[in-house]
Design a protein around this motif. Structure first.
Motif: not given
Length: 425
Positions: A55-73
């Motif tokens: 959501g809009n209230g979250v502060v998003v670190h894109l490198p961390g987000l992509f790394k987390e998605i890659e780990g899940l995949e």
């Protein structure tokens, strides 16, 4: 005081994060018992039928987000088409993390105890109105100018902060690539959430941190940088208050805290160590050992008051099984004998003074005494029990005494880390 607020509202299949960033982790075990640690991706991604919203209230670190998605995949969890990121969410940059560490270093003997993930500095950028939002990734022609303002500001503030035109150019090029990768995930999540409400879908709102770490209601300044209390659901996702359903407060059967700050019911010595090890109380994000103590009823009552919980989920009751007797911190008294009728804002009343060097933390109550009620323990493993009436009498009395003291029913009781390790009361 690690209480997480989970709001059961009107959505489904949708799972939304409303506040915070990658400074808090949620540890989840899937149906096969496999462990996952989530930081930015909503933990509902493990349910294949859900759409997950940051959501809009979250502060998003894109490198961390992509790394987390890659780990899940890589672990067989499909994220394709199942994650949306609000175009109104603010971007957290690597330099925010550097600034976080520099600010903490300045405090010397008054450390806040942040995770140094850059959460506070990013929210600071947001509040002073020079932050950069996800939607700004769609206008890369002006992105560099906005980032330059942020970096110059940090460089002028901190002597050790390195900044050059080359650093800026490299970061802009990096974010051009991130923008292309993120584009399929960007959405007007306020519209998505509210359309889901109109369609009578179910929404589970997942909040990081806890009420006692709320920037307004927590033990300031030893708090997080957002509002993880129930009000953050509305401001962090764009949900109108009238659309909130039942609010279930999740509270451990004892109290924990990571980092510095007041902790009136903290257990020092071997009993605190026993509780920490039995409860596996180490931060999912930082790995740092949590401080542990008896359940603080004063703070729990305060949390229930702020959030308006309709019921509680009392987790980790099994962890207390090794104690011959268990304490409940039922009230506070000042050293002059005056009883406090509510949770105080003044940390001088709560503060546990640091009595030694940074290498050796020794906390001594300086202005406050806790009145404890002592209950007998049950001294038996309860992790296999699934029926409330099968719990030992002492365990049931402990649960029911908490209900009496806070005036909120306990509908769920956690007795282990497994997905089925829960008792519905």
């Amino acid at each position: 005081m690690d209480w997480r607020t989970v709001a059961l509202g009107l959505v489904s299949p949708a799972w939304a994060c409303s506040k915070g960033g990658a400074n808090a982790g949620h540890t989840i075990y899937n149906a096969e018992g496999k462990k996952f640690v989530f930081q930015l991706v909503p933990s509902g991604i493990l349910n294949e039928e859900t759409l997950c919203v940051i959501g809009n209230g979250v502060v998003v670190h894109l490198p961390g987000l992509f790394k987390e998605i890659e780990g899940l995949e890589s672990n067989g969890v499909s994220c394709n088409g199942r994650i949306l990121v609000s175009d109104r969410a603010h971007l957290l940059f690597d330099f925010h993390q550097v600034v976080d560490g520099l600010r903490e270093a300045e405090l010397v003997n008054s450390l806040i105890g942040t995770t140094k993930r850059g959460i506070g500095p990013c929210y600071s950028s947001k509040v002073i109105r020079n932050g950069i939002k996800v939607c700004d990734l769609r206008r890369m022609d002006t992105f560099g100018q906005k980032l330059d303002i942020l970096l110059r500001d940090a460089a002028s503030r901190f002597e050790g902060f390195e900044y050059t035109a080359d650093i800026l150019n490299k970061e802009v090029e990096r974010y051009k690539r991130f923008a292309e990768r993120l584009e399929p995930l960007i959405a007007d999540t306020v519209q998505v959430i509210n359309d889901s409400i109109l369609q009578k879908k179910k929404i589970l709102v997942e909040g990081s941190q806890a009420t006692m770490l709320d920037i307004d209601f927590g033990t300031y300044p030893f708090v997080t940088s957002s509002n993880p209390s129930a009000g953050g659901i509305c401001t962090g996702l764009g949900i109108a208050p009238k659309n909130l359903g039942d609010l279930i407060g999740v509270v451990k059967a004892y109290t924990t805290r990571i980092g510095c700050g007041p902790f009136p019911t903290e257990i020092l010595g071997k009993d605190g160590d026993l509780l920490r090890v039995a409860g596996m109380e180490f931060g999912a994000t930082s790995g740092h050992p949590r401080r542990c103590g008896w359940l603080d009823i004063v703070a729990l009552n305060y949390s229930c008051q702020i959030n308006g919980f309709s019921s509680l989920n009392l987790s980790k009751l099994d962890v207390l099984s090794e104690f011959p007797e268990i304490k409940l911190g039922i009230s506070y008294r000042q050293t002059d004998g005056k009883k406090l009728t509510s949770f105080p804002a003044d940390l001088c009343l709560l503060e546990q003074a640091q009595a030694s060097s940074l290498e050796h933390y020794s906390y001594l109550l300086s202005h406050l005494e806790v009145d404890y009620e002592v209950l007998p323990g049950w001294n038996t493993d309860i992790s296999s029990i699934r029926n409330y009436n099968d719990l030992p009498l002492a365990a049931r009395r402990y649960v029911e005494r908490i209900e009496q003291l806070v005036g909120v029913p306990i509908h769920f009781i956690g007795i282990g880390p497994g997905r089925d390790a829960i008792i519905c009361k």
